[in-house]
Design a protein around this motif. Structure first.
Motif, PDB file in Angstrom:
ATOM      1  N   LEU A  15      -0.195  59.125  -3.364  1.00  0.00           N
ATOM      2  CA  LEU A  15      -1.435  58.528  -2.878  1.00  0.00           C
ATOM      3  C   LEU A  15      -2.627  59.061  -3.650  1.00  0.00           C
ATOM      4  CD1 LEU A  15      -0.893  58.397   0.967  1.00  0.00           C
ATOM      5  CD2 LEU A  15      -1.097  56.460  -0.599  1.00  0.00           C
ATOM      6  N   GLY A  16      -2.627  60.346  -3.945  1.00  0.00           N
ATOM      7  CA  GLY A  16      -3.717  60.939  -4.710  1.00  0.00           C
ATOM      8  C   GLY A  16      -3.804  60.337  -6.101  1.00  0.00           C
ATOM      9  N   ALA A  17      -2.658  60.125  -6.741  1.00  0.00           N
ATOM     10  CA  ALA A  17      -2.651  59.528  -8.080  1.00  0.00           C
ATOM     11  C   ALA A  17      -3.159  58.100  -8.032  1.00  0.00           C
ATOM     12  CB  ALA A  17      -1.237  59.564  -8.660  1.00  0.00           C
ATOM     13  N   THR A  18      -2.736  57.348  -7.001  1.00  0.00           N
ATOM     14  CA  THR A  18      -3.205  55.975  -6.861  1.00  0.00           C
ATOM     15  C   THR A  18      -4.700  55.954  -6.635  1.00  0.00           C
ATOM     16  OG1 THR A  18      -1.087  55.349  -5.925  1.00  0.00           O
ATOM     17  CG2 THR A  18      -2.929  53.851  -5.537  1.00  0.00           C
ATOM     18  N   GLY A  19      -5.197  56.825  -5.773  1.00  0.00           N
ATOM     19  CA  GLY A  19      -6.631  56.892  -5.499  1.00  0.00           C
ATOM     20  C   GLY A  19      -7.412  57.239  -6.749  1.00  0.00           C
ATOM     21  N   ALA A  20      -6.877  58.148  -7.562  1.00  0.00           N
ATOM     22  CA  ALA A  20      -7.562  58.525  -8.794  1.00  0.00           C
ATOM     23  C   ALA A  20      -7.598  57.347  -9.754  1.00  0.00           C
ATOM     24  CB  ALA A  20      -6.853  59.710  -9.449  1.00  0.00           C
ATOM     25  N   ALA A  21      -6.500  56.580  -9.823  1.00  0.00           N
ATOM     26  CA  ALA A  21      -6.479  55.425 -10.714  1.00  0.00           C
ATOM     27  C   ALA A  21      -7.491  54.384 -10.264  1.00  0.00           C
ATOM     28  CB  ALA A  21      -5.074  54.823 -10.751  1.00  0.00           C
ATOM     29  N   LEU A  22      -7.596  54.182  -8.955  1.00  0.00           N
ATOM     30  CA  LEU A  22      -8.578  53.229  -8.449  1.00  0.00           C
ATOM     31  C   LEU A  22      -9.993  53.715  -8.710  1.00  0.00           C
ATOM     32  CD1 LEU A  22      -6.946  52.183  -5.060  1.00  0.00           C
ATOM     33  CD2 LEU A  22      -7.134  50.811  -7.133  1.00  0.00           C
ATOM     34  N   ALA A  23     -10.234  54.983  -8.541  1.00  0.00           N
ATOM     35  CA  ALA A  23     -11.570  55.519  -8.762  1.00  0.00           C
ATOM     36  C   ALA A  23     -11.935  55.473 -10.236  1.00  0.00           C
ATOM     37  CB  ALA A  23     -11.649  56.956  -8.252  1.00  0.00           C
ATOM     38  N   ALA A  24     -10.935  55.553 -11.108  1.00  0.00           N
ATOM     39  CA  ALA A  24     -11.204  55.544 -12.545  1.00  0.00           C
ATOM     40  C   ALA A  24     -11.547  54.157 -13.058  1.00  0.00           C
ATOM     41  CB  ALA A  24      -9.990  56.070 -13.294  1.00  0.00           C
ATOM     42  N   ALA A  25     -11.302  53.130 -12.250  1.00  0.00           N
ATOM     43  CA  ALA A  25     -11.570  51.762 -12.695  1.00  0.00           C
ATOM     44  C   ALA A  25     -12.572  51.083 -11.777  1.00  0.00           C
ATOM     45  CB  ALA A  25     -10.262  50.973 -12.731  1.00  0.00           C
ATOM     46  N   PRO A  26     -13.833  51.564 -11.736  1.00  0.00           N
ATOM     47  CA  PRO A  26     -14.804  50.935 -10.857  1.00  0.00           C
ATOM     48  C   PRO A  26     -15.114  49.524 -11.326  1.00  0.00           C
ATOM     49  CG  PRO A  26     -15.908  52.465 -12.324  1.00  0.00           C
ATOM     50  CD  PRO A  26     -14.436  52.605 -12.550  1.00  0.00           C
ATOM     51  N   GLY A  27     -15.414  48.654 -10.371  1.00  0.00           N
ATOM     52  CA  GLY A  27     -15.779  47.289 -10.697  1.00  0.00           C
ATOM     53  C   GLY A  27     -14.615  46.454 -11.209  1.00  0.00           C
ATOM     54  N   ALA A  28     -13.386  46.931 -11.012  1.00  0.00           N
ATOM     55  CA  ALA A  28     -12.225  46.206 -11.512  1.00  0.00           C
ATOM     56  C   ALA A  28     -11.675  45.259 -10.459  1.00  0.00           C
ATOM     57  CB  ALA A  28     -11.156  47.199 -11.953  1.00  0.00           C
ATOM     58  N   ALA A  29     -12.529  44.749  -9.597  1.00  0.00           N
ATOM     59  CA  ALA A  29     -12.084  43.816  -8.573  1.00  0.00           C
ATOM     60  C   ALA A  29     -11.580  42.542  -9.231  1.00  0.00           C
ATOM     61  CB  ALA A  29     -13.226  43.496  -7.614  1.00  0.00           C
ATOM     62  N   GLN A  30     -10.525  41.988  -8.675  1.00  0.00           N
ATOM     63  CA  GLN A  30      -9.953  40.770  -9.217  1.00  0.00           C
ATOM     64  C   GLN A  30     -10.868  39.595  -8.894  1.00  0.00           C
ATOM     65  OE1 GLN A  30      -6.193  39.693  -7.589  1.00  0.00           O
ATOM     66  NE2 GLN A  30      -5.911  37.980  -8.990  1.00  0.00           N
ATOM     67  N   VAL A  31     -11.133  38.772  -9.884  1.00  0.00           N
ATOM     68  CA  VAL A  31     -11.919  37.565  -9.689  1.00  0.00           C
ATOM     69  C   VAL A  31     -10.950  36.464  -9.282  1.00  0.00           C
ATOM     70  CG1 VAL A  31     -13.443  35.875 -10.778  1.00  0.00           C
ATOM     71  CG2 VAL A  31     -13.649  38.295 -11.355  1.00  0.00           C
ATOM     72  N   LEU A  32     -11.242  35.792  -8.180  1.00  0.00           N
ATOM     73  CA  LEU A  32     -10.352  34.788  -7.616  1.00  0.00           C
ATOM     74  C   LEU A  32     -10.697  33.385  -8.089  1.00  0.00           C
ATOM     75  CD1 LEU A  32     -10.461  36.136  -3.947  1.00  0.00           C
ATOM     76  CD2 LEU A  32      -8.721  36.608  -5.685  1.00  0.00           C
ATOM     77  N   GLY A  33      -9.699  32.506  -8.057  1.00  0.00           N
ATOM     78  CA  GLY A  33      -9.909  31.094  -8.343  1.00  0.00           C
ATOM     79  C   GLY A  33      -9.437  30.679  -9.716  1.00  0.00           C
ATOM     80  N   GLN A  34      -9.192  29.367  -9.855  1.00  0.00           N
ATOM     81  CA  GLN A  34      -8.684  28.842 -11.112  1.00  0.00           C
ATOM     82  C   GLN A  34      -9.711  28.892 -12.234  1.00  0.00           C
ATOM     83  OE1 GLN A  34      -8.988  27.027  -8.218  1.00  0.00           O
ATOM     84  NE2 GLN A  34      -9.472  24.895  -8.664  1.00  0.00           N
ATOM     85  N   ASP A  35     -10.987  29.169 -11.929  1.00  0.00           N
ATOM     86  CA  ASP A  35     -12.022  29.301 -12.959  1.00  0.00           C
ATOM     87  C   ASP A  35     -12.303  30.759 -13.332  1.00  0.00           C
ATOM     88  OD1 ASP A  35     -12.269  26.569 -12.942  1.00  0.00           O
ATOM     89  OD2 ASP A  35     -14.219  26.526 -11.950  1.00  0.00           O
ATOM     90  N   ALA A  36     -11.450  31.685 -12.935  1.00  0.00           N
ATOM     91  CA  ALA A  36     -11.703  33.118 -13.147  1.00  0.00           C
ATOM     92  C   ALA A  36     -12.024  33.448 -14.603  1.00  0.00           C
ATOM     93  CB  ALA A  36     -10.507  33.938 -12.672  1.00  0.00           C
ATOM     94  N   ALA A  37     -11.382  32.799 -15.544  1.00  0.00           N
ATOM     95  CA  ALA A  37     -11.622  33.088 -16.966  1.00  0.00           C
ATOM     96  C   ALA A  37     -13.062  32.780 -17.375  1.00  0.00           C
ATOM     97  CB  ALA A  37     -10.651  32.295 -17.834  1.00  0.00           C
ATOM     98  N   ALA A  38     -13.718  31.844 -16.680  1.00  0.00           N
ATOM     99  CA  ALA A  38     -15.105  31.486 -16.997  1.00  0.00           C
ATOM    100  C   ALA A  38     -16.080  32.609 -16.668  1.00  0.00           C
ATOM    101  CB  ALA A  38     -15.504  30.210 -16.261  1.00  0.00           C
ATOM    102  N   CYS A  39     -15.647  33.584 -15.863  1.00  0.00           N
ATOM    103  CA  CYS A  39     -16.499  34.718 -15.484  1.00  0.00           C
ATOM    104  C   CYS A  39     -16.067  36.024 -16.148  1.00  0.00           C
ATOM    105  CB  CYS A  39     -16.513  34.883 -13.966  1.00  0.00           C
ATOM    106  SG  CYS A  39     -17.345  33.536 -13.113  1.00  0.00           S
ATOM    107  N   ALA A  40     -15.091  35.952 -17.027  1.00  0.00           N
ATOM    108  CA  ALA A  40     -14.614  37.158 -17.723  1.00  0.00           C
ATOM    109  C   ALA A  40     -15.690  37.659 -18.684  1.00  0.00           C
ATOM    110  CB  ALA A  40     -13.337  36.838 -18.493  1.00  0.00           C
ATOM    111  N   ALA A  47     -21.323  29.651 -15.557  1.00  0.00           N
ATOM    112  CA  ALA A  47     -20.464  29.829 -14.394  1.00  0.00           C
ATOM    113  C   ALA A  47     -21.217  30.642 -13.350  1.00  0.00           C
ATOM    114  CB  ALA A  47     -19.174  30.548 -14.782  1.00  0.00           C
ATOM    115  N   ILE A  48     -20.716  30.604 -12.119  1.00  0.00           N
ATOM    116  CA  ILE A  48     -21.263  31.401 -11.027  1.00  0.00           C
ATOM    117  C   ILE A  48     -20.178  32.350 -10.555  1.00  0.00           C
ATOM    118  CG2 ILE A  48     -22.205  31.397  -8.683  1.00  0.00           C
ATOM    119  CD1 ILE A  48     -23.139  28.485  -9.255  1.00  0.00           C
ATOM    120  N   LEU A  49     -20.504  33.627 -10.456  1.00  0.00           N
ATOM    121  CA  LEU A  49     -19.603  34.629  -9.901  1.00  0.00           C
ATOM    122  C   LEU A  49     -20.162  35.012  -8.540  1.00  0.00           C
ATOM    123  CD1 LEU A  49     -17.128  36.421 -10.202  1.00  0.00           C
ATOM    124  CD2 LEU A  49     -18.601  38.134 -11.287  1.00  0.00           C
TER     125      LEU A  49
END
Length: 180
Positions: A15-40, A47-49
Motif C-alpha cells: 500500500l505504501g508503494a502504491t501510495g508513493a506511485a500515486l503521489a509521484a504522478a500528480p494530475g495524472a487523472a484519466q480523461v474520460l470519453g471518446q474525445d480524450a485525445a483532443a485534450c491530451a 476542445a473543452i476539458l
C-alpha cells in the motif's frame, strides 16, 4: 502469529508503494470519453476539458453536451439540431469510481457555446427531474427554475479550454442544489 504479522507488514509495504506511485504522478487523472485525445498535452484543439465533481453515485451515465449559444437551441433535441446543421455533440461516460473526474469534448471551432452535463441515473435517456442530476460551467445553483442559457455559456479558444462543473440534484422543496 509471525506469519500474520509478516502478511500485514507486506500488505502495508505494498500500500505504501502504491501510495508513493500515486503521489509521484500528480494530475495524472484519466480523461474520460471518446474525445480524450483532443485534450491530451499538445493536442491542437479546440476542445473543452470539464472537471466534474459532486456526482451522486455510479448509477447510469454522465452526458456532456455541447449546444449552440442561443436560447432557441439550448437543450433542444439533438435530432432537430443536427437536421438543421447546427452544432451538437454528446459524450457519454460511466460515472468514475471516485465520483469526480475529467471529461473531454471536441469543439468544431473556437467560439461561444452552451455546455450541459447531465447524470442520467435511470438510463431512460430523458431527463428525470426526480432522480437525474445537472451541471453547468457557471456552477450557479439551479433551484426550482429551468436552467438558463447564461449559466451554460463557455468561450472556447483554439486549444483546450478548461471548465469546472459541480453536479446538482433535487434537494427537497428548494429544488436543485449541490450535494457537497
Amino acid at each position: 502469529m509471525a506469519t500474520y504479522r509478516r502478511g500485514v507488514m507486506l500488505a502495508a509495504a505494498a500500500l505504501g508503494a502504491t501510495g508513493a506511485a500515486l503521489a509521484a504522478a500528480p494530475g495524472a487523472a484519466q480523461v474520460l470519453g471518446q474525445d480524450a485525445a483532443a485534450c491530451a498535452p499538445g493536442a491542437p484543439g479546440p476542445a473543452i476539458l470539464a472537471s466534474v465533481s459532486g456526482i451522486k453515485d455510479r448509477k447510469g451515465t454522465l452526458k456532456l453536451e455541447l449546444y449552440p449559444a442561443t436560447e432557441e437551441d439550448f437543450l433542444a433535441g439533438d435530432k432537430k439540431l443536427l437536421e438543421a446543421g447546427k452544432t451538437f455533440r454528446r459524450i457519454d461516460v460511466a460515472p468514475p469510481a471516485s465520483l469526480a473526474g475529467e471529461i473531454c469534448i471536441r469543439v468544431p471551432r473556437p467560439g461561444r457555446y452552451a455546455l450541459f452535463l447531465g447524470h442520467d441515473r435511470d438510463g431512460k435517456r430523458k431527463f428525470n427531474f426526480w432522480s437525474d442530476g445537472a451541471g453547468f460551467p457557471s456552477n450557479h445553483k439551479i433551484g426550482r427554475a429551468k436552467p438558463k442559457l447564461v449559466d451554460s455559456l463557455i468561450d472556447v479558444g483554439p486549444g483546450v479550454t478548461r471548465a469546472t462543473i459541480r453536479m446538482q440534484y433535487l434537494r427537497g422543496l428548494g429544488g436543485f442544489g449541490f450535494a457537497d
